[in-house]
Structures are given as C-alpha cells and as structure tokens.
Design a protein around this motif. Structure first.
Motif, PDB file in Angstrom:
ATOM      1  N   PRO A 261       0.834  -1.207   0.000  1.00  0.00           N
ATOM      2  CA  PRO A 261       0.000   0.000   0.000  1.00  0.00           C
ATOM      3  C   PRO A 261       0.872   1.262   0.000  1.00  0.00           C
ATOM      4  N   LEU A 264      -0.213   2.628   5.144  1.00  0.00           N
ATOM      5  CA  LEU A 264      -0.989   1.668   5.930  1.00  0.00           C
ATOM      6  C   LEU A 264      -0.840   2.070   7.390  1.00  0.00           C
ATOM      7  N   CYS A 293      -5.844   2.296   4.832  1.00  0.00           N
ATOM      8  CA  CYS A 293      -4.988   1.675   3.823  1.00  0.00           C
ATOM      9  C   CYS A 293      -5.152   2.421   2.506  1.00  0.00           C
ATOM     10  N   LEU A 295      -4.213   2.874  -1.447  1.00  0.00           N
ATOM     11  CA  LEU A 295      -3.704   2.127  -2.600  1.00  0.00           C
ATOM     12  C   LEU A 295      -3.560   3.113  -3.740  1.00  0.00           C
TER      13      LEU A 295
END
Lengths: 499, 499
Positions: A261, A264, A293, A295
């Motif tokens: 990620p 996180l 989290c 992305l």
C-alpha cells in the motif's frame, strides 16, 4: 514539560571566549547576520521537542555557501562546537543548541536551483521546505515522495540530517532512498559532493552514511532529490476492528497478499476519539482500532487491489470496511490521522511521543505489551502509527504539574523502547535519536558497535565539534546509564517473557 | 590477456613469514582446511577478471563463523593482510589475492538459515548462490530481486561486497536496497550486526556504508535479504532502430511517460549480430540497435503499459516493435541479452568489459563519443547495457597477440570511463572498482574525497589489512597516475567538447 538540558553531555568541550569569537566572526564575515542578545536567542532554545531547552551562545544566519565555509573554518580553528539547524521542526532535539556553541541556522537557503523533469530530479538549497519541492515539480506531473507530517514546514536539509520518513515510506522509502546527491561542508570548511547523478557511486556509500547522521558529519548546503511521477489514482479504505490485536494481524495479512500500500496506518480507540473530536474525520468512535490503507497507481490496478484488501480485512475480522467515496472524504480520513498528535494534545496537558520500530509480525505482541506497561505505570497511551512498516508512535499522556507524572512518563517511554529493541526492532523509525533517545542507544547497541560509530564520526570530525552530545552516546555515558544493553533482541529481555 | 598485478599497491605492507603463519594457524585452528602448495593455489590466482593474476600465500576454507573470527584475530595480531573471496565471479578483480596475504574463501558457508514468508525475508550464509535464494523462496511466491548475469554462480556475500545490480535494478534497486541486515566479522575478530529487522536503524547507516565496500571493512558471515512477491505477469517488447541515437532517446521517452520498466536494455548492431549467431534469439541482425523493455506487475496494468510503451517507441522512430508472444519467446529475447558477453567472446580473441554509468539524458552523446573514440583507437566496441539506469557495458574487442592492441584497449577503456565521469556519471555501475578501476578513481574523486574514504576505512581497519590495494587508491598512486581529476564533470574535460 520541561527537562533541562543535560550538561554532562558537553562537559568535555573546551570553554569558548564569546567576545573573542564574536570579534573574529565579524572581522571574517562582515555581511553575516549574527544574533547574540538574550531576547534574540530565545526562539532558538529548542526545536520541535520543546522539553529540552538550552540557550545558544550565538546564532548565525548565513545566506551564501561561502559564508558557511568561512564560518566552519573559523570555528574549527577556535575549536568552537557548531550545531546546524533547518526549520527546527525535529522531534528528538537533534537541533538543540549548546551554551558553549554556535547555532548555524540554514533557513535562508531557500532557493530551488533546478527542476529537471527529463532527469527526474530537483536540485535545491537545504532550507527549501519539503512540500515546496513537490509544488515546484507538480507542473511536470512529478513529486518528491517522502512526506513527514511536518512537510509544510520542515526543510529538506533537516530531512537529510534525520533521514525523515512519512506516511508513504512503506512504498516509497525514507529520505535516503529518494536522494541522488548531497553537497556538504566539512568541519574544516571543505565542500564535498556525496553521491552522483547515477544510480550507484563508486567507493564507499558516503551519501547513505551521511543521511540520518544528525548533523554530526557535516553541514548540508545542496540536495539533489529524485522526483517520482504522481500516481494516477489513490484510494483509501478504512477498516474498523473491535480488537487491537486483530487490527495488528490484518496488517501482516495485507502485506502477505503481495500488496504494497501507499500508506498503511493504525490508530487505537484513544487516538480515534481524540482525532474525531478535533477533526470530525468520520471515524468510528466505538472501534478498538482502525486501519487506513491507501492504494495508489494506475486506475485498473488500484481498483483490483481495493477489492482484494477489502476481502483480506473482512477475513481478518474487520467489523466494517469503508472506501472513501471521493477525494473529499479521502482527504478527511487522512486529516484525522495527520492531526492525531495535536488532537491528543487537546485531551491531555502533556504528551510524550515515542518513535520505536518493530518487525511487523510483532505488532500484536507489542500492542499488548504497551497496554500492560501503560496500566502498570498508571498513564494512558494513545497508539498512532505507520503500521505497514512497523514504525510506532505511542503517545504517553501525562500532566507535568502532577508531581511524579513526568518521571513516570519518561520511565514508561524507556520501557516501551526497550520492548521494541527486545523484539528485534529499534528505538527510532524516523524522528532520529537526537538528544532525546541518546540513553536508549545504549540499549540498542553494544560497546563494539558504539566504538565503531565513534571511529566513523572521527573520520569526518576528529575533534567532535559538529553537534556534540547527540545521536551517539559516549561509552562513559552508557556505563553511567546502567547495564541495559540488549543486543538486537538476541539476549534475554526480562520484560519480554510476559507479553 | 594478461596484465601482471601491480606490485606497487602492496609495497607498503610488511613482509610475512609464511612458515610461522602456517604453524600458528594450524595450532589455533586444527580443523581448518589450508591450501599452501603451488598447484592447490593456482585456481585462486584470479576472480572473474582473469587479466589480473597473483598467487596467494595461503588459501583457507573455513566452515564455521568461529573459525573466521579466530583466523582474523590471528592475522590481525601477526599483521597479515586478508582478502575475502566468495564465488570468484567478480569482474573487477576485487578478490584478487595478495602474494603476501591470506585468501579467505567463504564458499563453504552455503546454508540457507531461514526463509520467513510473513516477515518477507531470508537469512542466509554468505556462500549461498544468488539464484538459490529465489529458488528457496519460490514455494511462497517470493523471490530475491537483484539478478546479476552471474546469478547462477555468484554468492550473496560477494553481492554485498560489490553492491551487485542486474537487469532489473532500475525498478527493484541494487543489492543495498534489498538488504535488512548483514553480520560481519571485523578485522580484529569481533562479530557485529549492521542494520536491523526494521526499515530504518538508528545511528549511522553502517549497513549501506558496508554494502559495496569490496571487502575493505570486514568479512560478511550472514546476510538477511528482503524477499519480494513475484510479479503476476511479465511481458517483453523488442524495438528495432536504424540509428543508435534514436534508441538512446527512446529510453528517456519511456521513463518520461512515468513508466518504470522491470528491465530496459539496449544492444548495438555488433552485439545483436554476435548474440544472434550464438543464441538464435530472433534478433533483427540489420538493426543499428534494439531495445528490450520488460513490463511486470498485475495483468491489467502490464497490458496498459505495453500499449503505451509500444506507442512511445514508434513515435521515437522504432522501425519495428514486437511483443514476445509467449514465455518461450520472452525467455529467448532475454537469453540473447544475458549471453551477449560470451557471444562477443566468440567473435574476438579478447574483449575488455567496461562498466560506466551516465545520467540517462546523456546516452545519445556518450554513444556518439564511444563511436568516435573507437575509430580513433582502431578497435571495435560492442555496446550492451542497462539503458534504463544509464549503466553501460561497452565491450572493447581486441587481440592480445597483436602487439600494441592490449595497450590500445586499455587506453580506450580509460577514455570511455573519463567520458562517463565528464558527463556527470561514474566509473562503475555494478561491477565495483576492485583492482581494475583503481586508477580511474583518481578521475572520479578529488584529494579531499579520497582522504575521507581513507579515514572511513581507518575507522574499521586502521592498519589497512583487509583487501589492501583495491577500491580506494592512495593519494600517492593518484599523483603518480597523473593529474586527471575531473570533479563530477564540473571542471572542463577537453574530450567532451567534441561529442
């Protein structure tokens, strides 16, 4: 909170004749701004760690590299210690001045010298703010990756000195991973270039050695940083847990899926409530812990990863998982996290911020350990941290006006760091050792390792004039502090058995 | 090709009494295998750079860390120089032995101590082969990223000593970026751990300093490497160009699109023809240059990037772009590249492999410069290189049996490296300085920088017993070699104006 600077640390340094130094400095550097009156010196008594204070003998504010060289040559000749300071946002007292020394403030070196989109780098002066680099690179779709929470204020020279991290360093690395070259002035005034425009540089890797050396090896006068293309898309998932340990285990599960990620992060209930009260981020105030989290990457990839992480989180026992529905909500989720420290400051008269790192797999055990230690010492601990890379920031809540609480907070902090070392971690992830954690260095390293550090220091600065009393403790100091050395967690640690 | 070892380099070392050393060694280490007869020593006369040869006084083959400690303590006491050697595949003579020294062969340290999929690391002994780590990690879907062309044979201890790279280091970094911890034995027999299980380690970054230090700071006895998840998909595009400069510019264009390929390699016509003759990779033998571009990651992402790179390549003037249609063809495309050195060995009695790095944007100019220098010296040069990170491997073709060709090859090699330095690059990308490029270090660094290297060396090894005469030249040597210092390309370089 007010812990006076430990005078023993610079006891070995020679006495300096302030009047003589001032006279020589004015003669050699007629254009240099020098502060020496008590009221002018006060703002420089501490850096971001206000618990430690000390009045510098003189403060100088050069504007040209040649002034820095002349100044260092002069101090070297007169054997005057020099502490360099960037924006003064450091959290470990790395820029704490010396009463018998010069504070060299690099804040006026503010020019961005070059942004090169083809070569993907920016060449900047050390006083340039971290965020200013990304702003200058933005028209080319590029940015500078390391993003400490203080990025709006902290300077790149200080980032190099402390090897600063940030929310995204799990994926994009620390400062050291994002540098090409650093120009330094040595203790005797020489200008050297460490690193090169190429990926690797022959000889010893002095660029990596210098990064994070906390002003002990030289003064940064120019930095060439790598620039990265901005990710096309970034999405944030927020997962709630009814149990801190489950959240800790979920971190390992995500990484085990092969996902890295962009960020996180974990917060426990005390931090969640404090942040929610302050920022109204939309956090679940009843959750025992949340994970944030992020992305990032290309659209299709991020979409796929979001689905995968969602499934992993639910399987790990998340009671709820929410995808930030738009950029606004995503910014709010992060604002809560990034303001967690001041938020905790609102619910406690004082707090003490730790910065230990641990192997990711030890998260659940260490969280339990901290809870037990917290109870034992009768002080609350709010846990906020970069979970992905095992960099913890437990905040110890206390009231310095209640007799004994400060001492209990310090004792608890020490125990937490010892626990980090015992499980194979370290006493600092991104804030540096500075003045604050110099005693804990005795726990982290053995006598041979500390001797090697001193030998390396002597290779750059044989008289120990650059930022003495920080980062690397003397063996004498460790002996005084007591025999608490734990060698990388391989020797028995009595506390550890309990957790 | 046969250049005798330059005796001046170890002229400063004391004479060693071989019989006395052997007797003491046998008494202190009765189980240690020691080679000392002429015929047993012959296989150890050189490493992968066979041009430099020297017979070691003794060769020792320990099997336990304690033996290494005892041995180093003994040699330290007797002031005997020690050269450590891994698999002996190095290309810069870094493991070239000394006639007055002990060659410490670490080949028997072959155990993989731990593969930890949760923590994503492997703990191995230094003699473990690079590829063996990835094979051991494969059942967990993980691998060790750095992949030097010698990965089937080279050992991880040597990789650490040379900071080895490989075809994929543009995206995944050099050895230093893929390490967590290294255990070393110091010159006086102490065992130290550099680095930690965490992302950052307090104090100075001795792990990075040690990595690439070419055996001058200590002997590696254990390595903890990071493991990465294997990319789901990898695709390779091959682009043909009718002009070398166009290919060079296309490299910058791909990077400028924000794509970081897993590998981005370039070969010129001479290399293409040699490789095609040898491997039948399916290369276009009439092309002036080809680029091989590997894209790896998740399926959808790779698919998107392939289309984008295809378009960029065509726009940059590629006459043809082919996507390897299956795993077989992809493997063949790479086999041609990975065997380019032996392929060139088939078309020339001798060749001399260079390892300069340059800023990516300088590719076209440096390629032109090499072509001109090649003509001037009357020797062919085959260009094969890691284009993405500007790491060039020009191969100079010559015949050592033709009088004067060896000298011309050496002179041409020196000029090429000087050109690399002049455009802001460096004299080695991944092969190390070793014995081979020690003179060129005088071009790369100035006296202050070299002095600092020596001071750092002295912090670890004050008597200079570990691998003397490699990596860092003495100032005396540089003075003898002549005043060719060019400070990071900032000073005028007479050759450069022409290109």
């Amino acid at each position: 909170m007010n812990i006076l600077y430990d005078e023993r640390l610079d006891g070995a340094l020679p006495k300096v004749d302030k009047a003589a130094l001032l006279a020589e400095m004015r003669a050699a550097l007629p254009d240099l701004e020098i502060l020496h009156e008590a009221e002018d010196l006060r703002p420089y008594e501490c850096d971001g760690l206000s618990a430690y204070r000390s009045t510098p003998m003189l403060v100088v504010l050069p504007e040209h590299v040649e002034q820095v060289q002349t100044l260092l040559r002069l101090c070297h000749r007169m054997q005057v210690p020099v502490v360099a300071r960037g924006a003064g946002t450091g959290l470990s007292g790395g820029a704490l001045p010396l009463e018998q020394g010069v504070l060299l403030v690099m804040a006026r070196f503010k020019r961005i010298l070059e942004v090169n989109p083809e070569g993907r780098y920016a060449r900047v002066q050390p006083g340039v703010r971290n965020l200013a680099i990304s702003l200058a690179a933005a028209p080319h779709g590029l940015y500078y990756a390391p993003d400490p929470s203080s990025q709006i204020a902290c300077s790149i020279g200080g980032n190099v000195a402390e090897n600063a991290g940030g929310v995204h360093c799990l994926k994009y690395g620390l400062t050291v991973h994002n540098l090409l070259k650093v120009d330094i002035i040595t203790v005797d005034g020489e200008r050297l270039t460490l690193g090169s425009d190429a990926l690797d540089s022959p000889g010893f890797d002095l660029l990596a050695l210098f990064t994070g050396s906390e002003g002990m090896l030289g003064v940064v006068v120019e930095v060439t940083v790598k620039l990265l293309p901005k990710p096309q898309v970034a999405k944030v998932l927020m997962a709630s847990f009814d149990d801190v340990e489950k959240a800790g285990r979920a971190v390992g599960d995500i990484i085990a899926e092969g996902i890295i990620p962009g960020g996180l992060e974990m917060m426990d209930n005390l931090s969640i409530r404090a942040a929610e009260d302050f920022i109204h981020a939309g956090y679940p105030v009843d959750a025992a812990a949340i994970l944030l989290c992020e992305l990032d990457g290309v659209e299709s990839d991020v979409h796929e990863d979001c689905e995968l992480v969602d499934a992993v989180l639910r399987k790990a026992g998340a009671t709820d998982v929410r995808l930030a529905r738009d950029e606004d909500e995503r910014a709010r989720f992060w604002a809560g996290r990034k303001n967690a420290f001041p938020a905790v400051g609102r619910i406690s008269p004082d707090y003490y911020c730790m910065d230990g790192t641990i192997p990711r797999r030890e998260l659940p055990r260490v969280l339990n350990g901290i809870a037990e230690l917290s109870e034992e010492h009768g002080l609350r601990v709010a846990n906020v941290f970069h979970a992905g890379d095992g960099n913890m920031h437990p905040l110890i809540l206390f009231d310095a006006n209640v007799p004994g609480e400060l001492e209990r907070a310090e004792a608890l902090g020490g125990k937490i760091l010892e626990l980090c070392v015992a499980v194979g971690g370290s006493i600092t992830g991104e804030h540096g050792v500075g003045r604050e954690k110099i005693n804990q260095m005795c726990a982290q390293f053995n006598a041979e390792e500390l001797t090697l550090f001193h030998a390396v220091k002597a290779a750059f600065d044989p008289q120990g004039l650059l930022n003495p009393g920080k980062n690397i403790p003397t063996l004498h100091r460790c002996a005084e502090f007591g025999a608490m050395h734990i060698h990388h967690g391989q020797l028995p640690f009595p506390e550890l058995e309990r957790f």
